[in-house]
Design a protein around this motif. Structure first.
Motif, PDB file in Angstrom:
ATOM      1  N   LEU A  53       0.843  -1.188   0.000  1.00  0.00           N
ATOM      2  CA  LEU A  53       0.000   0.000   0.000  1.00  0.00           C
ATOM      3  C   LEU A  53       0.884   1.246   0.000  1.00  0.00           C
ATOM      4  CD1 LEU A  53      -2.856   1.165   0.155  1.00  0.00           C
ATOM      5  CD2 LEU A  53      -2.763   0.894   2.631  1.00  0.00           C
ATOM      6  N   LEU A  54       0.599   2.152  -0.939  1.00  0.00           N
ATOM      7  CA  LEU A  54       1.385   3.370  -1.090  1.00  0.00           C
ATOM      8  C   LEU A  54       0.447   4.560  -1.195  1.00  0.00           C
ATOM      9  CD1 LEU A  54       4.180   4.724  -1.566  1.00  0.00           C
ATOM     10  CD2 LEU A  54       3.855   4.277  -4.008  1.00  0.00           C
ATOM     11  N   GLY A  55       0.506   5.431  -0.212  1.00  0.00           N
ATOM     12  CA  GLY A  55      -0.377   6.588  -0.226  1.00  0.00           C
ATOM     13  C   GLY A  55       0.052   7.626   0.778  1.00  0.00           C
ATOM     14  N   SER A  56      -0.774   8.662   0.923  1.00  0.00           N
ATOM     15  CA  SER A  56      -0.502   9.747   1.862  1.00  0.00           C
ATOM     16  C   SER A  56      -1.502   9.695   3.006  1.00  0.00           C
ATOM     17  CB  SER A  56      -0.598  11.095   1.133  1.00  0.00           C
ATOM     18  OG  SER A  56       0.334  11.173   0.082  1.00  0.00           O
ATOM     19  N   SER A  57      -1.415  10.661   3.891  1.00  0.00           N
ATOM     20  CA  SER A  57      -2.333  10.719   5.034  1.00  0.00           C
ATOM     21  C   SER A  57      -3.620  11.426   4.620  1.00  0.00           C
ATOM     22  CB  SER A  57      -1.658  11.428   6.210  1.00  0.00           C
ATOM     23  OG  SER A  57      -0.575  10.674   6.682  1.00  0.00           O
ATOM     24  N   THR A  58      -4.494  10.683   3.993  1.00  0.00           N
ATOM     25  CA  THR A  58      -5.776  11.201   3.528  1.00  0.00           C
ATOM     26  C   THR A  58      -6.888  10.267   3.990  1.00  0.00           C
ATOM     27  OG1 THR A  58      -5.704   9.937   1.458  1.00  0.00           O
ATOM     28  CG2 THR A  58      -4.681  12.135   1.448  1.00  0.00           C
ATOM     29  N   PRO A  59      -8.149  10.738   4.004  1.00  0.00           N
ATOM     30  CA  PRO A  59      -9.262   9.849   4.344  1.00  0.00           C
ATOM     31  C   PRO A  59      -9.326   8.633   3.424  1.00  0.00           C
ATOM     32  CG  PRO A  59      -9.985  12.121   4.449  1.00  0.00           C
ATOM     33  CD  PRO A  59      -8.593  12.152   3.866  1.00  0.00           C
ATOM     34  N   GLU A  60      -9.038   8.837   2.142  1.00  0.00           N
ATOM     35  CA  GLU A  60      -9.069   7.725   1.194  1.00  0.00           C
ATOM     36  C   GLU A  60      -8.074   6.646   1.593  1.00  0.00           C
ATOM     37  OE1 GLU A  60      -9.632   7.396  -3.603  1.00  0.00           O
ATOM     38  OE2 GLU A  60      -8.098   8.789  -2.865  1.00  0.00           O
ATOM     39  N   MET A  61      -6.907   7.056   2.051  1.00  0.00           N
ATOM     40  CA  MET A  61      -5.903   6.101   2.513  1.00  0.00           C
ATOM     41  C   MET A  61      -6.429   5.321   3.724  1.00  0.00           C
ATOM     42  SD  MET A  61      -2.750   4.917   2.141  1.00  0.00           S
ATOM     43  CE  MET A  61      -1.201   4.474   2.967  1.00  0.00           C
ATOM     44  N   VAL A  62      -7.094   6.006   4.645  1.00  0.00           N
ATOM     45  CA  VAL A  62      -7.667   5.340   5.821  1.00  0.00           C
ATOM     46  C   VAL A  62      -8.709   4.313   5.390  1.00  0.00           C
ATOM     47  CG1 VAL A  62      -8.981   5.659   7.951  1.00  0.00           C
ATOM     48  CG2 VAL A  62      -7.232   7.321   7.315  1.00  0.00           C
ATOM     49  N   PHE A  63      -9.559   4.673   4.442  1.00  0.00           N
ATOM     50  CA  PHE A  63     -10.580   3.743   3.967  1.00  0.00           C
ATOM     51  C   PHE A  63      -9.943   2.494   3.359  1.00  0.00           C
ATOM     52  CE2 PHE A  63     -13.207   7.776   2.856  1.00  0.00           C
ATOM     53  CZ  PHE A  63     -13.508   7.965   4.189  1.00  0.00           C
ATOM     54  N   VAL A  64      -8.897   2.702   2.550  1.00  0.00           N
ATOM     55  CA  VAL A  64      -8.240   1.566   1.900  1.00  0.00           C
ATOM     56  C   VAL A  64      -7.542   0.684   2.926  1.00  0.00           C
ATOM     57  CG1 VAL A  64      -6.456   0.871   0.254  1.00  0.00           C
ATOM     58  CG2 VAL A  64      -7.986   2.768  -0.299  1.00  0.00           C
ATOM     59  N   ILE A  65      -6.888   1.295   3.918  1.00  0.00           N
ATOM     60  CA  ILE A  65      -6.246   0.506   4.977  1.00  0.00           C
ATOM     61  C   ILE A  65      -7.264  -0.402   5.644  1.00  0.00           C
ATOM     62  CG2 ILE A  65      -5.236   0.642   7.298  1.00  0.00           C
ATOM     63  CD1 ILE A  65      -3.712   3.128   6.360  1.00  0.00           C
ATOM     64  N   HIS A  66      -8.380   0.170   6.079  1.00  0.00           N
ATOM     65  CA  HIS A  66      -9.398  -0.638   6.755  1.00  0.00           C
ATOM     66  C   HIS A  66     -10.038  -1.643   5.798  1.00  0.00           C
ATOM     67  CE1 HIS A  66      -9.426   0.935  10.794  1.00  0.00           C
ATOM     68  NE2 HIS A  66      -9.441   2.175  10.357  1.00  0.00           N
ATOM     69  N   GLY A  67     -10.170  -1.277   4.534  1.00  0.00           N
ATOM     70  CA  GLY A  67     -10.716  -2.224   3.558  1.00  0.00           C
ATOM     71  C   GLY A  67      -9.821  -3.433   3.404  1.00  0.00           C
ATOM     72  N   CYS A  68      -8.512  -3.207   3.366  1.00  0.00           N
ATOM     73  CA  CYS A  68      -7.561  -4.312   3.257  1.00  0.00           C
ATOM     74  C   CYS A  68      -7.610  -5.204   4.491  1.00  0.00           C
ATOM     75  CB  CYS A  68      -6.143  -3.772   3.074  1.00  0.00           C
ATOM     76  SG  CYS A  68      -5.848  -2.974   1.477  1.00  0.00           S
ATOM     77  N   LEU A  69      -7.752  -4.589   5.678  1.00  0.00           N
ATOM     78  CA  LEU A  69      -7.823  -5.380   6.908  1.00  0.00           C
ATOM     79  C   LEU A  69      -9.102  -6.208   6.954  1.00  0.00           C
ATOM     80  CD1 LEU A  69      -6.439  -2.875   9.592  1.00  0.00           C
ATOM     81  CD2 LEU A  69      -5.210  -4.538   8.198  1.00  0.00           C
ATOM     82  N   LEU A  70     -10.219  -5.616   6.531  1.00  0.00           N
ATOM     83  CA  LEU A  70     -11.473  -6.379   6.490  1.00  0.00           C
ATOM     84  C   LEU A  70     -11.387  -7.528   5.496  1.00  0.00           C
ATOM     85  CD1 LEU A  70     -14.320  -3.691   6.656  1.00  0.00           C
ATOM     86  CD2 LEU A  70     -13.373  -5.079   8.501  1.00  0.00           C
TER      87      LEU A  70
END
Length: 484
Positions: free
Chosen positions: A55-72
């Protein structure tokens, strides 16, 4: 048994604010909805539970959503540092054997040299959703994240961080700091770092809002602290100094509701601590590393000046000892144990166990005083800490000696008023090579903060009888140069 963090939190407190960014806010229920959508879309590219992605991104809400999506979705997530060069990232992708790279659109060019399949966040949005049942209970040994940390050989090591590691770290922290329903943690730390990611973990475990910033802004942070819109903050020493400077400009003080500045990345100067008291900022210095999923020890704010230079005592579930120490103040390698310690590495370092007789050998040198307070004497001996970033000289040396005109290279840290320390390089060569050429060569292969700030051409490097480079003597030569 560990409940799926986000599913459990959204069930318990669905309407509580989970995330804010600028004027936008999301409840835990809304965060879950975004994450579930992404998890289902990832199934359409044949990603299964247990697969490893990057995962490669910045500190944005979209990054947070993707992080949690990957964990789910049950993925092992390799958190890529977005400050690295294309070559550095490609090395980590090859070492981790990630199946695919998920990345914010603006980073597409960074991994152009990689053979790993890529999907931008925009491309993910266009994928179809594949229904599936999300796992509700996690095995504590399940790997959640993988973060690369430089090794003393110069080759980064991919550190496994499990559900149990992250959970125990967050629980130890809350037992130390306490918790209030009104807590809001201001996050300016990169989400790919353990310091930033651990705030996201605390959020879903505590039911706490994360106030997210895309990047550190001392003026805005100072204003948030003064008006009481946040209650906690994580920084490194340089960040604290900038916040203090902003508050001092307007003679501002922290709101009575503000509780904690958690300061890592090395000891905080007494001057900063005294100025923090004047601004009513409780500063808790902490010691931790990637292998310990954030904090291992933390110094209480009331002890900050009384125990100047200390990293505090181990948190509730953690243990710290000094190798071969018999009495208080005996200096030796710092050893750490506890449920927050990594079970191991991946890739080229996968055969190397991080534990010896149950203890993590940190490589840091320190001592414990008669009251049980930990002091770090030397951070991993040769480690350079620059603005909170860990820089290992060997990694830079490996790049420098790859230059066709460089015979030998030695790197050490030089004190710097702004960053604490910066790397400088000593070069042995029999050719004519300019410092500008060396600088350009490094810039193409290293993250900006790793590029030496000075290059010294020397006839030979100091070595011992076994030909080992003596970096301490390099540092001593810097002192001589300053006194000349």
């Amino acid at each position: 048994m560990i409940p799926n963090w986000l599913l459990q939190r959204a069930f318990l407190t669905p309407d509580r604010i989970a995330l804010s960014f600028g004027d936008d806010k999301w409840t835990f229920s809304e965060l879950k909805k975004e994450a579930v959508t992404i998890a289902k879309k990832l199934r359409s590219i044949e990603l299964q539970e247990g697969d490893r992605i990057a995962l490669l991104g910045s500190s944005t809400p979209e990054m947070v959503f993707v992080i949690h999506g990957c964990l789910l979705a049950g993925m092992e997530v390799v958190m890529l540092n977005n400050r690295l060069t294309a070559d550095e990232i490609d090395w980590q992708l090859n070492d981790s054997e990630a199946k695919v790279v998920l990345m914010a659109d603006e980073f597409h060019k960074i991994i152009r040299v990689s053979k790993t399949e890529t999907k931008t966040f925009t491309e993910i949005k266009s994928l179809p959703e594949i229904p599936y049942t999300i796992t509700e209970i996690w095995n504590p040994s399940r790997t959640i994240t993988i973060m690369y940390t430089s090794g003393t050989t110069g080759f980064p090591k991919g550190v496994r961080q499990t559900a149990g590691n992250h959970t125990s770290s967050a629980l130890s922290s809350v037992l130390n700091l306490g918790l209030d329903e009104e807590d809001r943690w201001l996050c300016t730390m990169p989400l790919f770092h353990i310091s930033g990611f651990s705030i996201l973990v605390r959020s879903v475990l505590y039911g706490m809002e994360v106030r997210l910033y895309a990047k550190f802004d001392a003026r805005e942070v100072a204003m948030e602290i003064a008006r009481g819109s946040v209650t906690r903050l994580s920084v490194v020493a340089t960040g604290l100094q900038r916040i203090l400077a902003e508050m001092e400009k307007t003679d501002a003080v922290a709101s009575p509701s503000f509780k904690t500045i958690l300061a890592g990345g090395g000891p905080i100067p007494d001057d900063y601590l005294q100025r923090s008291l004047e601004r009513r900022l409780p500063v808790l210095q902490t010691y931790g590393m990637t292998e310990t999923s954030s904090q291992t020890a933390t110094l209480a704010a009331e002890d900050a000046l009384r125990k100047s230079g200390s990293a505090g005592k181990p948190l509730f579930f953690n243990r710290i000892t000094i190798a071969a120490a018999v009495n208080p103040l005996d200096i030796g390698e710092v050893l750490v144990a506890g449920p927050h310690v990594t079970p191991g590495y991946i890739g080229h370092a996968s055969e190397k166990s991080p534990l010896v007789d149950g203890w993590l050998q940190t490589g840091d040198v320190g001592y414990i005083d008669a009251e049980g307070y930990l002091y770090i004497v030397d951070r991993r001996s040769d480690l350079i800490i620059s603005g909170g970033e860990n820089i290992y000289p060997a990694e830079i040396e490996n790049v420098l000696v790859s230059h066709p005109d460089v015979l030998e290279a030695g790197v050490c840290g030089q004190e710097d008023k702004e960053w604490g320390s910066v790397p400088v390089a000593f070069i042995v060569t029999d050719k004519k090579i300019s410092k500008e050429q060396l600088n350009d060569f490094c810039k193409q292969r290293l993250a900006g903060y790793k590029v030496p700030k000075a290059f010294y051409i020397v006839n030979e490097l100091p070595r011992n009888a076994s030909n080992k480079l003596l970096r301490r003597q390099l540092k001593a030569s810097l002192d001589l140069k300053r006194n000349e």
